[in-house]
Design a protein around this motif. Structure first.
Motif, PDB file in Angstrom:
ATOM      1  N   PHE A 134       0.808  -1.216   0.000  1.00  0.00           N
ATOM      2  CA  PHE A 134       0.000   0.000   0.000  1.00  0.00           C
ATOM      3  C   PHE A 134       0.844   1.269   0.000  1.00  0.00           C
ATOM      4  CE2 PHE A 134      -3.587  -2.656   0.449  1.00  0.00           C
ATOM      5  CZ  PHE A 134      -4.723  -1.881   0.287  1.00  0.00           C
ATOM      6  N   ARG A 135       2.147   1.126  -0.102  1.00  0.00           N
ATOM      7  CA  ARG A 135       2.984   2.307  -0.325  1.00  0.00           C
ATOM      8  C   ARG A 135       2.875   2.770  -1.766  1.00  0.00           C
ATOM      9  NH1 ARG A 135       8.164  -0.679   2.214  1.00  0.00           N
ATOM     10  NH2 ARG A 135       7.215  -2.267   0.875  1.00  0.00           N
ATOM     11  N   GLN A 136       2.319   1.908  -2.627  1.00  0.00           N
ATOM     12  CA  GLN A 136       2.182   2.214  -4.055  1.00  0.00           C
ATOM     13  C   GLN A 136       0.716   2.487  -4.384  1.00  0.00           C
ATOM     14  OE1 GLN A 136       5.012   2.475  -5.765  1.00  0.00           O
ATOM     15  NE2 GLN A 136       6.166   1.797  -3.961  1.00  0.00           N
ATOM     16  N   LEU A 137       0.222   3.645  -3.966  1.00  0.00           N
ATOM     17  CA  LEU A 137      -1.167   4.012  -4.219  1.00  0.00           C
ATOM     18  C   LEU A 137      -1.333   4.944  -5.410  1.00  0.00           C
ATOM     19  CD1 LEU A 137      -2.496   4.652  -0.588  1.00  0.00           C
ATOM     20  CD2 LEU A 137      -2.701   2.575  -1.979  1.00  0.00           C
ATOM     21  N   THR A 138      -0.236   5.485  -5.910  1.00  0.00           N
ATOM     22  CA  THR A 138      -0.323   6.475  -6.989  1.00  0.00           C
ATOM     23  C   THR A 138      -1.074   5.973  -8.214  1.00  0.00           C
ATOM     24  OG1 THR A 138       1.714   7.531  -6.225  1.00  0.00           O
ATOM     25  CG2 THR A 138       1.017   8.000  -8.485  1.00  0.00           C
ATOM     26  N   PRO A 139      -0.841   4.733  -8.696  1.00  0.00           N
ATOM     27  CA  PRO A 139      -1.586   4.262  -9.877  1.00  0.00           C
ATOM     28  C   PRO A 139      -3.103   4.285  -9.676  1.00  0.00           C
ATOM     29  CG  PRO A 139       0.288   2.828  -9.463  1.00  0.00           C
ATOM     30  CD  PRO A 139       0.175   3.739  -8.278  1.00  0.00           C
ATOM     31  N   PHE A 140      -3.567   3.942  -8.473  1.00  0.00           N
ATOM     32  CA  PHE A 140      -5.003   3.968  -8.192  1.00  0.00           C
ATOM     33  C   PHE A 140      -5.525   5.400  -8.220  1.00  0.00           C
ATOM     34  CE2 PHE A 140      -3.763  -0.129  -6.491  1.00  0.00           C
ATOM     35  CZ  PHE A 140      -4.852  -0.935  -6.760  1.00  0.00           C
ATOM     36  N   VAL A 141      -4.804   6.300  -7.567  1.00  0.00           N
ATOM     37  CA  VAL A 141      -5.241   7.694  -7.502  1.00  0.00           C
ATOM     38  C   VAL A 141      -5.283   8.307  -8.892  1.00  0.00           C
ATOM     39  CG1 VAL A 141      -4.655   9.988  -6.631  1.00  0.00           C
ATOM     40  CG2 VAL A 141      -4.432   7.979  -5.137  1.00  0.00           C
ATOM     41  N   GLU A 142      -4.271   8.004  -9.715  1.00  0.00           N
ATOM     42  CA  GLU A 142      -4.236   8.550 -11.073  1.00  0.00           C
ATOM     43  C   GLU A 142      -5.447   8.082 -11.881  1.00  0.00           C
ATOM     44  OE1 GLU A 142       0.614   9.015 -11.692  1.00  0.00           O
ATOM     45  OE2 GLU A 142      -0.449   7.268 -12.519  1.00  0.00           O
ATOM     46  N   LYS A 143      -5.796   6.808 -11.763  1.00  0.00           N
ATOM     47  CA  LYS A 143      -6.945   6.293 -12.515  1.00  0.00           C
ATOM     48  C   LYS A 143      -8.253   6.923 -12.025  1.00  0.00           C
ATOM     49  CE  LYS A 143      -4.760   3.596 -15.313  1.00  0.00           C
ATOM     50  NZ  LYS A 143      -4.692   3.959 -16.752  1.00  0.00           N
ATOM     51  N   PHE A 144      -8.379   7.106 -10.722  1.00  0.00           N
ATOM     52  CA  PHE A 144      -9.577   7.770 -10.205  1.00  0.00           C
ATOM     53  C   PHE A 144      -9.699   9.175 -10.775  1.00  0.00           C
ATOM     54  CE2 PHE A 144      -9.574   4.894  -6.274  1.00  0.00           C
ATOM     55  CZ  PHE A 144     -10.681   4.186  -6.707  1.00  0.00           C
ATOM     56  N   ARG A 145      -8.603   9.886 -10.785  1.00  0.00           N
ATOM     57  CA  ARG A 145      -8.638  11.265 -11.254  1.00  0.00           C
ATOM     58  C   ARG A 145      -8.834  11.350 -12.767  1.00  0.00           C
ATOM     59  NH1 ARG A 145      -4.055  13.709  -7.074  1.00  0.00           N
ATOM     60  NH2 ARG A 145      -5.544  14.079  -5.375  1.00  0.00           N
ATOM     61  N   GLU A 146      -8.596  10.248 -13.464  1.00  0.00           N
ATOM     62  CA  GLU A 146      -8.889  10.203 -14.898  1.00  0.00           C
ATOM     63  C   GLU A 146     -10.356   9.890 -15.166  1.00  0.00           C
ATOM     64  OE1 GLU A 146      -6.266   7.428 -16.783  1.00  0.00           O
ATOM     65  OE2 GLU A 146      -4.452   8.403 -16.013  1.00  0.00           O
ATOM     66  N   GLY A 147     -11.103   9.583 -14.120  1.00  0.00           N
ATOM     67  CA  GLY A 147     -12.533   9.343 -14.279  1.00  0.00           C
ATOM     68  C   GLY A 147     -12.954   7.893 -14.188  1.00  0.00           C
ATOM     69  N   PHE A 148     -12.036   6.985 -13.873  1.00  0.00           N
ATOM     70  CA  PHE A 148     -12.407   5.578 -13.739  1.00  0.00           C
ATOM     71  C   PHE A 148     -13.152   5.368 -12.431  1.00  0.00           C
ATOM     72  CE2 PHE A 148      -8.944   5.386 -16.804  1.00  0.00           C
ATOM     73  CZ  PHE A 148      -9.453   4.492 -17.737  1.00  0.00           C
ATOM     74  N   GLU A 149     -14.175   4.499 -12.489  1.00  0.00           N
ATOM     75  CA  GLU A 149     -14.999   4.233 -11.315  1.00  0.00           C
ATOM     76  C   GLU A 149     -14.573   2.976 -10.565  1.00  0.00           C
ATOM     77  OE1 GLU A 149     -19.438   5.292 -12.321  1.00  0.00           O
ATOM     78  OE2 GLU A 149     -18.470   4.437 -14.118  1.00  0.00           O
ATOM     79  N   TYR A 150     -13.929   2.056 -11.263  1.00  0.00           N
ATOM     80  CA  TYR A 150     -13.501   0.801 -10.644  1.00  0.00           C
ATOM     81  C   TYR A 150     -12.081   0.515 -11.110  1.00  0.00           C
ATOM     82  CZ  TYR A 150     -13.652  -4.071  -9.057  1.00  0.00           C
ATOM     83  OH  TYR A 150     -13.389  -5.256  -8.413  1.00  0.00           O
ATOM     84  N   VAL A 151     -11.172   0.408 -10.163  1.00  0.00           N
ATOM     85  CA  VAL A 151      -9.754   0.209 -10.478  1.00  0.00           C
ATOM     86  C   VAL A 151      -9.313  -1.101  -9.846  1.00  0.00           C
ATOM     87  CG1 VAL A 151      -7.446   1.174 -10.425  1.00  0.00           C
ATOM     88  CG2 VAL A 151      -9.429   2.706 -10.471  1.00  0.00           C
ATOM     89  N   MET A 152      -9.041  -2.087 -10.689  1.00  0.00           N
ATOM     90  CA  MET A 152      -8.697  -3.424 -10.220  1.00  0.00           C
ATOM     91  C   MET A 152      -7.186  -3.599 -10.200  1.00  0.00           C
ATOM     92  SD  MET A 152     -10.284  -6.179  -9.252  1.00  0.00           S
ATOM     93  CE  MET A 152      -9.752  -7.828  -8.792  1.00  0.00           C
ATOM     94  N   GLY A 153      -6.657  -4.063  -9.075  1.00  0.00           N
ATOM     95  CA  GLY A 153      -5.248  -4.403  -9.028  1.00  0.00           C
ATOM     96  C   GLY A 153      -4.995  -5.728  -9.726  1.00  0.00           C
TER      97      GLY A 153
END
Length: 430
Positions: A134-153
């Motif tokens: 969970f130190r690597q949260l940036t990819p999730f945040v970037e996708k949220f801010r691009e408008g994605f509603e569901y971000v799957m690891g």
């Protein structure tokens, strides 16, 4: 440390709301929210994590989350949904997390319990055992801010540390169940069992998770497809268990992974039930028509094969089974329709008045085609003549028409009933 009581419902509410209010009061008595001294206000993201006896890793995990939030440049809260018997809650709060104390009722239920306490616009889920980084949260945040509603690891697109996943899980369990779900729902996920995933709070509430155990993960994935959420995958790292820690599967016993696989498959099959009946039903019905209708006026010779009355009976059986499966598939699509598009499509294709009229016409036509056989039967002293006369072929086609009409009539009633029931459910949820 401060402790907050979960708000109880308005005592002046109407008697019609009594069952719901009773459940809410019971829940309030079961839940306790522990707030850290350095609690933040107005978080943009909420990291929501169920925990069960994770005192070995929980302090480091919360520290990882805080580091990940800082690295991503986003204000966030950490909500630990705890049902432990050890010091997990105490250590998590001391590390800076909110702790929601709840009874032990399963992973899925933990997320249901947490929803009223989530303050962030975005939600990131995972495990408290430090197996997901969970130190690597940036990819999730970037996708949220691009408008994605569901971000799957995805561990398959990220990294899997040697020894972190049993061979059976890595090479059989996860790939096979992922393949099955992708076939059922025409999706393209690479790792449906990844425990680290993100979703907007709005989508999570609309998703209305029902599964209380491990299958919540598959339910989320397949509902994200049914709801047509804007979805992305991001790579994540998967790490080995800490020295001295046993995974929950190992704590339960050797059968636990198999049980988890089965209940996940059960969720896929239930929510994807139309896969097993809708298209197969269309195929069977089409084949049944091809074997029934052309033989209405007598045998047809096709090379070395003669389509006789026996073939026509086979066609009748396939047609009946196929129509039944097709209609069941339509109803299943309505029951699991989260956008309203399928519901409207079937209502347009099967408008009530015209469909009832068509079903009556098919029944009358079928009865009419059976008249010649009935006349021959009565004229012959209530004895059927040897089969394979024209009236026999007409009667089989008549039976097909009458049965199809009866099925169509029952279907249009059930279709409209399902639309009304799901519309009421959706209004209640809103």
């Amino acid at each position: 440390m401060t402790s907050q009581t979960i708000p109880t419902p308005d005592p002046d509410a109407t008697s019609a709301d009594a069952p719901l209010l009773g459940a809410a009061r019971a829940q309030a008595l079961e839940h306790e929210l522990l707030v850290p001294d350095d609690d933040i206000t107005d978080p943009e993201v909420s990291i929501v994590i169920p925990a069960l006896d994770e005192e070995l890793t929980i302090a480091d995990f919360v520290a990882w989350c805080r580091e990940g939030l800082a690295s991503a440049g986003i204000r966030g809260e950490i909500v630990i949904v705890d049902s432990s018997t050890d010091r997990t809650a105490e250590l998590a709060r001391a590390a800076g997390a909110r702790v929601l104390r709840v009874p032990k009722r399963g992973l899925g239920h933990a997320y249901m319990d947490a929803i009223p306490q989530i303050r962030g616009r975005y939600v990131i889920m995972g495990d408290a055992d430090c197996t997901y980084d969970f130190r690597q949260l940036t990819p999730f945040v970037e996708k949220f801010r691009e408008g994605f509603e569901y971000v799957m690891g995805s561990r398959w697109r990220g990294t899997i540390e040697p020894g972190s996943m049993p061979w059976l899980h890595q090479h059989l369990g996860t790939p096979v169940t992922t393949w099955i779900l992708n076939r059922l729902f025409s999706s393209r996920f690479s790792d449906i069992h990844c425990g680290m995933r993100g979703i907007t709070l709005d989508a999570l509430v609309r998703m209305d998770i029902q599964s209380e155990s491990w299958e919540y993960a598959s339910e989320m994935v397949l509902k994200s497809v049914q709801m047509e959420l804007r979805t992305a995958e991001v790579p994540v790292g998967f790490l080995k268990d800490r020295e001295g820690r046993l995974s929950h599967h190992k704590r339960v016993g050797w059968f636990s992974p198999w049980q988890a696989a089965w209940i996940n498959l059960r969720a896929m099959f239930i929510y994807g039930s139309d896969f097993f009946v809708f298209k197969p039903g269309l195929v069977l019905a089409a084949l049944g028509l091809l074997l029934t209708v052309p033989v209405t006026f007598g045998n047809i010779k096709l090379g070395a094969v003669t389509l006789s009355l026996n073939w026509q009976f086979l066609g009748l059986s396939l047609l009946v089974a196929g129509l039944q499966a097709f209609f069941m598939g339509c109803i299943a699509q309505v029951l699991f329709d989260y956008t309203g598009r399928r519901r409207q499509r079937w209502l347009r294709m099967f408008p009530y008045t015209r469909t009832v009229g068509l079903s009556c016409l098919l029944i009358v036509l079928g009865a009419g085609l059976c008249v010649p056989l009935a006349v021959a039967y009565l004229s012959n002293g209530l004895v059927l003549t040897p089969a394979n006369f024209v009236q026999d072929h007409l009667a089989v086609t008549g039976l097909a028409s009458a049965i199809a009409g009866a099925q169509l009539f029952a279907f249009v009633l059930l279709l409209n009933g399902a639309v009304v029931a799901t519309a009421r459910r959706n209004r209640t949820e809103v």
